[in-house]
Design an enzyme around this catalytic site. Structure first.
Site, short mmCIF file in Angstrom:
data_model
loop_
_atom_site.label_atom_id
_atom_site.label_comp_id
_atom_site.label_asym_id
_atom_site.label_seq_id
_atom_site.Cartn_x
_atom_site.Cartn_y
_atom_site.Cartn_z
N LYS A 114 0.83 -1.22 0.00
CA LYS A 114 0.00 0.00 0.00
C LYS A 114 0.86 1.26 0.00
CE LYS A 114 -4.48 -1.16 2.05
NZ LYS A 114 -5.39 -0.89 3.17
N LYS A 197 -8.96 -10.36 -8.23
CA LYS A 197 -10.13 -10.36 -7.34
C LYS A 197 -11.00 -9.16 -7.65
CE LYS A 197 -9.12 -9.85 -3.12
NZ LYS A 197 -9.16 -9.79 -1.66
N LYS A 200 -13.00 -2.84 -5.09
CA LYS A 200 -13.42 -1.45 -5.29
C LYS A 200 -12.29 -0.62 -5.88
CE LYS A 200 -12.46 -0.25 -0.47
NZ LYS A 200 -12.46 -1.55 0.21
P1 ADP Z 1 -11.66 -4.40 -1.65
O1 ADP Z 1 -10.71 -5.41 -2.23
O2 ADP Z 1 -12.78 -4.07 -2.52
O3 ADP Z 1 -10.89 -3.18 -1.14
P2 ADP Z 1 -11.69 -5.12 1.10
O4 ADP Z 1 -10.22 -5.32 1.04
O5 ADP Z 1 -12.21 -3.92 1.84
O6 ADP Z 1 -12.28 -5.11 -0.36
O7 ADP Z 1 -12.32 -6.45 1.71
C1 ADP Z 1 -13.32 -6.54 2.69
C2 ADP Z 1 -13.64 -8.00 2.90
O8 ADP Z 1 -14.16 -8.59 1.72
C3 ADP Z 1 -12.43 -8.85 3.27
O9 ADP Z 1 -12.84 -9.83 4.20
C4 ADP Z 1 -12.02 -9.49 1.98
O10 ADP Z 1 -11.35 -10.72 2.16
C5 ADP Z 1 -13.37 -9.69 1.29
N1 ADP Z 1 -13.23 -9.59 -0.17
C6 ADP Z 1 -12.90 -8.48 -0.86
N2 ADP Z 1 -12.89 -8.72 -2.18
C7 ADP Z 1 -13.21 -10.03 -2.33
C8 ADP Z 1 -13.37 -10.88 -3.47
N3 ADP Z 1 -13.22 -10.41 -4.69
N4 ADP Z 1 -13.72 -12.16 -3.27
C9 ADP Z 1 -13.90 -12.63 -2.01
N5 ADP Z 1 -13.77 -11.90 -0.90
C10 ADP Z 1 -13.43 -10.60 -1.04
NA NA Z 2 -8.64 -3.88 -0.62
#
Ligand code: ADP
Ligand code: NA
Length: 329
Positions: A114, A197, A200
């Site tokens: 990050k 994955k 957002k």
């Molecule tokens: P993003 O990747 O959109 O920033 P976050 O990192 O805030 O999402 O993730 C919040 C939760 O959602 C975590 O527990 C993460 O493991 C799960 N998560 C995020 N994206 C995925 C995905 N594409 N598939 C499965 N779980 C996910």
């Molecule tokens: Na993230």
């Protein structure tokens, strides 16, 4: 035996959760309530490790809580709260920071990634100590289990190391939390870049948010990148795009992937996408309606969150009091 205690948090960093958040984490929050004593928090302290607009943060905190309730988090059963409403998080966070080695924190790969992305000038010390605050989130509640994806394993290891260190130095205080992979968690891929994955942080065309307009949901799913060939078969290596669509369909419809393969045999990708769009829109309709309803009465929503924070503090305050006493405050 009492139900094992579980702690999980999610950042209020978007106006809506997406299908990855839902199927990879939040759906399990809901199902774990059946056999766990659950503490679920919207982690706004974590959200300010990067710059946030106050009005936007406030809105996203409420929208996040509303979606969690709409998805089925039951505030009579689980403590649902906002992290900053429980000041013990920041207080224990400080104590644990003082137990964390600088080198130890420097090894956290998520921080390295990050901070490299945003550059040193805009990287806060809070982002650096983020995993230590996360350790405080978990240890305050004496959680036996923490649902974690691969990307969070290192942070849970740090949590266990800090708990062990504190217990060794000051006497048994913290439960050592175990990583817990709840059954049925699915990894959702980006619809445009199915080698990544859904996130957002990627362009929105590849993402379906829980609160998106049905027209937008339909369009994004129908425009999903699929693979060469025409056959609807589940093959995550060779056909990641189609396999992702099958995973999504199965997660929402309850049909197994092999039932879907059979039903779509000889029908092509277009049919699958069209049906999936309907399945997702139908499944999300009640979640969207309930979220809107909850947000129409923010006073009631805030009351629910205040009750959740009070419940959380019943556990967090005695833990912190013990910690303070043991370290000599
Ligand atoms: P993003 O990747 O959109 O920033 P976050 O990192 O805030 O999402 O993730 C919040 C939760 O959602 C975590 O527990 C993460 O493991 C799960 N998560 C995020 N994206 C995925 C995905 N594409 N598939 C499965 N779980 C996910
Ligand atoms: Na993230």
């Amino acid at each position: 035996m009492p139900a094992p205690r579980v702690l999980s948090g999610i950042q209020p960093t978007a106006d809506s959760f997406h299908l990855g958040n839902h199927l990879g984490a939040l759906r399990q929050w809901v199902s774990m309530q059946a056999d766990h004593e659950a503490f679920y928090c919207v982690v706004d302290l974590h959200a300010i490790t990067v710059e946030q607009d106050p009005a936007v943060l406030r809105r996203r905190t409420l929208v996040s809580a509303a979606q969690l309730l709409a998805l089925g988090v039951d505030p009579d059963r689980s403590a649902l709260f906002v992290q900053s409403h429980v000041p013990e998080h920041a207080q224990l966070g400080w104590v644990l920071q003082c137990l964390t080695g600088f080198g130890e924190a420097s090894r956290m790969t998520q921080f390295k990634d990050k901070s490299a992305r945003q550059g040193q000038a805009s990287t806060s010390v809070g982002l650096f100590t983020y995993p230590v605050l996360q350790a405080a989130d978990i240890l305050l509640y004496q959680a036996a289990r923490v649902p974690v994806g691969e990307d969070q394993r290192q942070h849970l290891e740090l949590t266990r190391d800090l708990a062990t260190r504190f217990n060794g130095r000051y006497g048994d205080t913290f439960v050592l939390p175990e990583a817990y992979i709840p059954p049925g968690a699915a990894k959702v891929l980006d619809l445009q870049q199915p080698d990544k994955k859904m996130s957002k942080s990627l362009p929105e065309a590849g993402c379906v948010n829980l609160l998106d307009d049905p027209k937008v949901i339909g369009k994004r799913i129908r425009s999903a990148v699929t693979d060469t060939g025409r056959e609807v078969v589940f093959d995550p290596e060779g056909k990641p795009g189609v396999s992702n669509l099958l995973t999504l369909h199965s997660a929402f419809s309850g049909e197994t992937v092999s039932q879907l393969e059979e039903r779509f045999a000889g029908r092509g990708y277009g049919d699958l996408k069209k049906e999936l769009a309907e399945v997702v829109v139908t499944a999300l309709a009640p979640v969207q309606a309930r979220t809107t309803e909850l947000l129409a009465d923010t006073a009631e929503l805030e009351r629910v969150l205040a009750a959740g924070a009070a419940r959380a503090r019943e556990v967090a305050a005695p833990t912190l009091a013990t910690v303070h006493e043991r370290i000599g405050f």
